[in-house]
Design a protein around this motif. Structure first.
Motif, PDB file in Angstrom:
ATOM      1  N   VAL A 157       1.035   4.117  -2.731  1.00 52.04           N
ATOM      2  CA  VAL A 157       0.753   5.585  -2.536  1.00 52.04           C
ATOM      3  C   VAL A 157       1.696   6.920  -2.871  1.00 52.04           C
ATOM      4  O   VAL A 157       1.149   7.538  -3.595  1.00 52.04           O
ATOM      5  N   ALA A 217      -6.298   9.573  -4.145  1.00 48.82           N
ATOM      6  CA  ALA A 217      -6.993   9.562  -2.525  1.00 48.82           C
ATOM      7  C   ALA A 217      -7.163   7.960  -2.470  1.00 48.82           C
ATOM      8  O   ALA A 217      -7.313   7.537  -1.258  1.00 48.82           O
ATOM      9  N   LEU A 218      -7.601   6.926  -3.795  1.00 47.49           N
ATOM     10  CA  LEU A 218      -7.466   5.627  -2.693  1.00 47.49           C
ATOM     11  C   LEU A 218      -6.483   4.939  -2.786  1.00 47.49           C
ATOM     12  O   LEU A 218      -6.861   4.113  -1.226  1.00 47.49           O
ATOM     13  N   GLU A 269      -2.625  -0.050   7.669  1.00 45.74           N
ATOM     14  CA  GLU A 269      -1.475  -0.115   9.041  1.00 45.74           C
ATOM     15  C   GLU A 269      -2.337   0.085  10.249  1.00 45.74           C
ATOM     16  O   GLU A 269      -2.104  -0.891  10.942  1.00 45.74           O
ATOM     17  N   GLN A 270      -3.929   0.415  10.840  1.00 40.57           N
ATOM     18  CA  GLN A 270      -4.823  -0.484  11.345  1.00 40.57           C
ATOM     19  C   GLN A 270      -4.690  -1.809  11.439  1.00 40.57           C
ATOM     20  O   GLN A 270      -4.939  -2.420  13.023  1.00 40.57           O
ATOM     21  N   ALA A 293       0.784  -1.195   0.203  1.00 41.75           N
ATOM     22  CA  ALA A 293      -0.257   0.024   0.231  1.00 41.75           C
ATOM     23  C   ALA A 293       1.107   1.308  -0.015  1.00 41.75           C
ATOM     24  O   ALA A 293       0.321   2.252  -0.218  1.00 41.75           O
ATOM     25  N   GLN A 328      -4.281   6.478  -0.430  1.00 45.37           N
ATOM     26  CA  GLN A 328      -4.346   6.890   0.883  1.00 45.37           C
ATOM     27  C   GLN A 328      -5.052   6.249   1.720  1.00 45.37           C
ATOM     28  O   GLN A 328      -4.575   4.998   2.849  1.00 45.37           O
ATOM     29  N   LYS A 329      -6.330   5.628   1.257  1.00 40.76           N
ATOM     30  CA  LYS A 329      -7.418   4.961   2.126  1.00 40.76           C
ATOM     31  C   LYS A 329      -6.938   3.515   2.044  1.00 40.76           C
ATOM     32  O   LYS A 329      -7.038   3.252   3.344  1.00 40.76           O
ATOM     33  N   ALA A 330      -6.450   2.791   0.931  1.00 40.52           N
ATOM     34  CA  ALA A 330      -6.042   1.315   1.202  1.00 40.52           C
ATOM     35  C   ALA A 330      -4.904   1.147   2.221  1.00 40.52           C
ATOM     36  O   ALA A 330      -4.427   0.685   3.368  1.00 40.52           O
ATOM     37  N   ALA A 349      -4.457   2.895   4.606  1.00 43.39           N
ATOM     38  CA  ALA A 349      -4.374   3.980   6.357  1.00 43.39           C
ATOM     39  C   ALA A 349      -5.208   2.265   7.041  1.00 43.39           C
ATOM     40  O   ALA A 349      -5.253   1.352   7.804  1.00 43.39           O
ATOM     41  N   ALA A 350      -6.158   1.314   5.824  1.00 45.10           N
ATOM     42  CA  ALA A 350      -6.627   0.015   6.435  1.00 45.10           C
ATOM     43  C   ALA A 350      -5.495  -0.586   6.884  1.00 45.10           C
ATOM     44  O   ALA A 350      -5.379  -1.363   7.305  1.00 45.10           O
TER      45      ALA A 350
END
Length: 454
Positions: free
Chosen positions: A201, A233-234, A243-244, A197, A236-238, A240-241
């Protein structure tokens, strides 16, 4: 020979009613005149007639002061009467009138409703694993019926790795080893997805920078720039997921020995009330055992059973007016919106259920409570209407209004009110269109008519 006076006629007091004092006086005078001897002077007859007629006249009534309110006839509850007020009394009572109007009003019909819980309003919390329930702090679990907040801990669950809590059984050891292997694989996969991911990015940022430079030079379009930004943006959301997910795996610990496991807090999944408590402090529970139930009372649903034959006449998309069984004022009714609920009906009563949503922030409405629900009908009709404030009820439940017949004169007239729409009362019989009815001071006129003003 001397003429003898005629004998007086006698009568029985039991056969005839006793005459009044004035009648007895007149009869006595007439008989005395007949008993006079022939040749008596007429003067004696005139004197006796005058004496007998004195009791027939009443003394004139003394002139009294002008009453502020005058009632034409003594009234009983069911009798009509005319009330005449002085201008000063009418102003003091604050009498106001309006004309009876004809308007197009949608008819409404009142049914009985019941408060029910919406789908998903009640949640049962279960134990995630085998363990012993411990208190969160000094004290006990909140009592049933207590308001609790979302994520508020109610228990601490201390996991048990074995029943003896000192040594693992062979089966438990194999299960722990498999869990560690699976956790390690998932952690490796999560790290790899995080790196992928991050790489995507970085690549998206490079593409966006290149396209923006080309757009500045006139070699790219605005659409290409927007597409590159959306792609970044897509990515970046992937990222973040990913990392969580890595953080979640890092929090899992499987290295604790038997009896040294970290307590797991059992929290409320939502705001609501503690409805049922199925476990207590110190109890050993199995995995999946129910611990407690949380119920949310806001909003609530109102279930209204409708006779199946009347369902086509109901405007199901219109809002309903909900009031308590003791609410006599239509202004106390609250609006409830229709909701889509699982279809239900009662074959024994031949009814079909309609459901409406109503806010219950104050918690006054409770499941199972009965209410009056007024529903709008599909048909509209032009009818006579008056303000609801003009209607007064007598002790027998009859509905009346006061109509102005002439200046400062008011007459009570019966009306039939089949239903009330908002602040307007629909009348089927009563004063005609254009009649002036009293809307302010109605209670004062009612008291004046029945003697409360004296």
């Amino acid at each position: 020979m001397h003429d003898h006076p005629p004998k007086r006629s006698s009568y029985s007091s039991q056969a005839e009613p006793s005459p009044s004092p004035s009648a007895r006086g007149q009869a006595y005078c007439q008989e005395a005149i007949r008993s006079l001897r022939p040749g008596a002077t007429a003067l004696a007859a005139i004197v006796l007639a005058t004496i007998g007629g004195v009791g027939c006249h009443k003394a004139p009534a003394k002139a009294g002061h002008t009453e502020p309110a005058k009632v034409a006839h003594p009234a009983k509850e069911g009798e009509l009467n005319t009330i005449e007020l002085t201008p000063e009394a009418e102003q003091r009572l604050g009498i106001e009138t309006v004309a009876v109007e004809r308007k197009v009003v949608r008819r409404r019909r009142t049914y009985g409703g019941e408060v029910v819980l919406p789908t998903g309003a009640s949640i049962t919390v279960t134990a995630p694993t085998v363990g012993t329930l411990k208190p969160v702090s000094e004290g006990s679990v909140p009592d049933v019926g207590t308001r609790i907040e979302q994520n508020e801990p109610l228990f601490l669950l201390l996991p048990l790795l074995s029943r003896e809590r000192d040594v693992l059984t062979p089966a438990e050891r194999i299960a722990v080893a498999q869990a560690r292997l699976l956790l390690s694989q998932q952690q490796v996969d999560a790290d790899g997805q995080l790196k992928q991911a991050q790489t995507r990015v970085d690549a998206a940022e490079i593409d966006l920078g290149r396209i923006e430079r080309q757009f500045s030079a006139g070699a790219a379009t605005r659409g290409a720039v927007d597409t590159a930004r959306a792609q970044l943006a897509l990515m970046q959301k992937a990222l973040a997921a990913a990392e969580q997910r890595c953080e979640l795996f890092e929090k899992i610990e499987l290295e604790a020995e038997a009896g040294d496991a970290t307590p797991i807090p059992i929290v409320s999944p939502r705001n609501g009330y503690l409805r049922v408590q199925q476990a207590t402090i110190g109890q050993i529970v199995s995995a999946g055992a129910p611990l407690f139930e949380v119920m949310d009372y806001d909003p609530i649903w109102i279930k209204v059973p409708i006779y199946a034959g009347e369902l086509p006449s109901i405007a199901e998309s219109e809002s309903a007016l909900v009031a308590g069984l003791g609410d006599a004022d239509p202004a106390d009714a609250r609006a409830a919106e229709p909701v889509q609920a699982p279809p239900s009906a009662d074959p024994q009563a031949a009814t079909v259920d309609l459901f409406y949503r109503l806010d219950n922030r104050d918690g006054q409405l409770r499941p199972g409570q009965r209410l009056n629900v007024t529903l709008a009908l599909r048909d509209k009709a032009e009818t006579l209407v008056i303000p609801w404030s003009a209607v007064v009820h007598d002790i027998y439940g009859g509905t009346w209004v006061y109509v102005t017949t002439s200046p400062h004169q008011f007459v009570r007239r019966r009306v039939q009110v089949p239903f009330v729409s908002g602040d307007l009362a629909v009348i089927e019989s009563g004063p005609g269109e254009g009649s002036q009815v009293v809307i302010a001071g109605v209670a004062e006129l009612y008291g004046t008519e029945f003697g409360a003003s004296h």
